[in-house]
Write a protein that holds these residues in place. Sequence first.
Motif, PDB file in Angstrom:
ATOM      1  N   ASP A  70       0.825  -1.202   0.000  1.00 30.21           N
ATOM      2  CA  ASP A  70       0.000   0.000   0.000  1.00 30.21           C
ATOM      3  C   ASP A  70       0.865   1.259   0.000  1.00 30.21           C
ATOM      4  O   ASP A  70       0.546   2.229  -0.694  1.00 30.21           O
ATOM      5  CB  ASP A  70      -0.949  -0.006   1.205  1.00 30.21           C
ATOM      6  N   THR A  93      -5.664   3.170  -7.172  1.00 30.57           N
ATOM      7  CA  THR A  93      -6.731   3.245  -6.170  1.00 30.57           C
ATOM      8  C   THR A  93      -7.332   1.857  -5.924  1.00 30.57           C
ATOM      9  O   THR A  93      -7.531   1.457  -4.765  1.00 30.57           O
ATOM     10  CB  THR A  93      -7.826   4.231  -6.630  1.00 30.57           C
ATOM     11  N   MET A  94      -7.585   1.121  -6.996  1.00 31.45           N
ATOM     12  CA  MET A  94      -8.143  -0.224  -6.850  1.00 31.45           C
ATOM     13  C   MET A  94      -7.177  -1.145  -6.113  1.00 31.45           C
ATOM     14  O   MET A  94      -7.582  -1.915  -5.232  1.00 31.45           O
ATOM     15  CB  MET A  94      -8.492  -0.795  -8.224  1.00 31.45           C
ATOM     16  N   ARG A  96      -4.911  -0.339  -3.951  1.00 29.18           N
ATOM     17  CA  ARG A  96      -4.884   0.034  -2.536  1.00 29.18           C
ATOM     18  C   ARG A  96      -6.110  -0.493  -1.804  1.00 29.18           C
ATOM     19  O   ARG A  96      -6.007  -0.910  -0.643  1.00 29.18           O
ATOM     20  CB  ARG A  96      -4.761   1.547  -2.390  1.00 29.18           C
ATOM     21  N   GLU A  97      -7.250  -0.480  -2.472  1.00 31.85           N
ATOM     22  CA  GLU A  97      -8.461  -1.035  -1.858  1.00 31.85           C
ATOM     23  C   GLU A  97      -8.299  -2.534  -1.608  1.00 31.85           C
ATOM     24  O   GLU A  97      -8.690  -3.037  -0.546  1.00 31.85           O
ATOM     25  CB  GLU A  97      -9.692  -0.773  -2.733  1.00 31.85           C
ATOM     26  N   TYR A  98      -7.723  -3.238  -2.573  1.00 31.60           N
ATOM     27  CA  TYR A  98      -7.479  -4.674  -2.380  1.00 31.60           C
ATOM     28  C   TYR A  98      -6.485  -4.920  -1.252  1.00 31.60           C
ATOM     29  O   TYR A  98      -6.618  -5.895  -0.509  1.00 31.60           O
ATOM     30  CB  TYR A  98      -7.007  -5.330  -3.680  1.00 31.60           C
ATOM     31  N   ARG A 100      -6.172  -3.030   1.406  1.00 32.75           N
ATOM     32  CA  ARG A 100      -6.897  -2.761   2.659  1.00 32.75           C
ATOM     33  C   ARG A 100      -7.719  -3.951   3.132  1.00 32.75           C
ATOM     34  O   ARG A 100      -7.866  -4.158   4.333  1.00 32.75           O
ATOM     35  CB  ARG A 100      -7.789  -1.533   2.498  1.00 32.75           C
TER      36      ARG A 100
END
Length: 133
Positions: A70, A93-94, A96-98, A100
């Motif tokens: 991240d 962005t995607m 980083r979401e994964y 998280r």
Amino acid sequence: MQRQVALIKQSLFDQGYLDEQFIELEELQDDANPNFVEEVATLYFKDSARLISNIEQALERGSFDFNRLDNYMHQFKGSSTSIGASKVKTECTMFREYCRVGNVEGCLRTFKQLKKEHATLRKKLEQYFQASK
């Protein structure tokens, strides 16, 4: 020639590769620094190649340190945002979401797409800068 340059640039926006931040960069370019945008893009691609390498190494280790991934992607997203690399920024962005939610498969799939978008943008910007000369 100017028309060709304008068409190349417009296609980068129409296809979603660039956003308004790229125009703001171009507005900073002047006679004193006529290659400003190309120099910024060159630095971006040099730095992002380093980040891609770091992320690849982290992913190849097999033990996924989502915080480290991240952090790398946060840097990548920031530099992508600064030059207006819209599709690359979206993939960051995607990813980083994964990270998280701890989704390894999502990270791998998104990283593959990010590298594709990054390589395409690089090629298209090289064509744009070449046509601008």
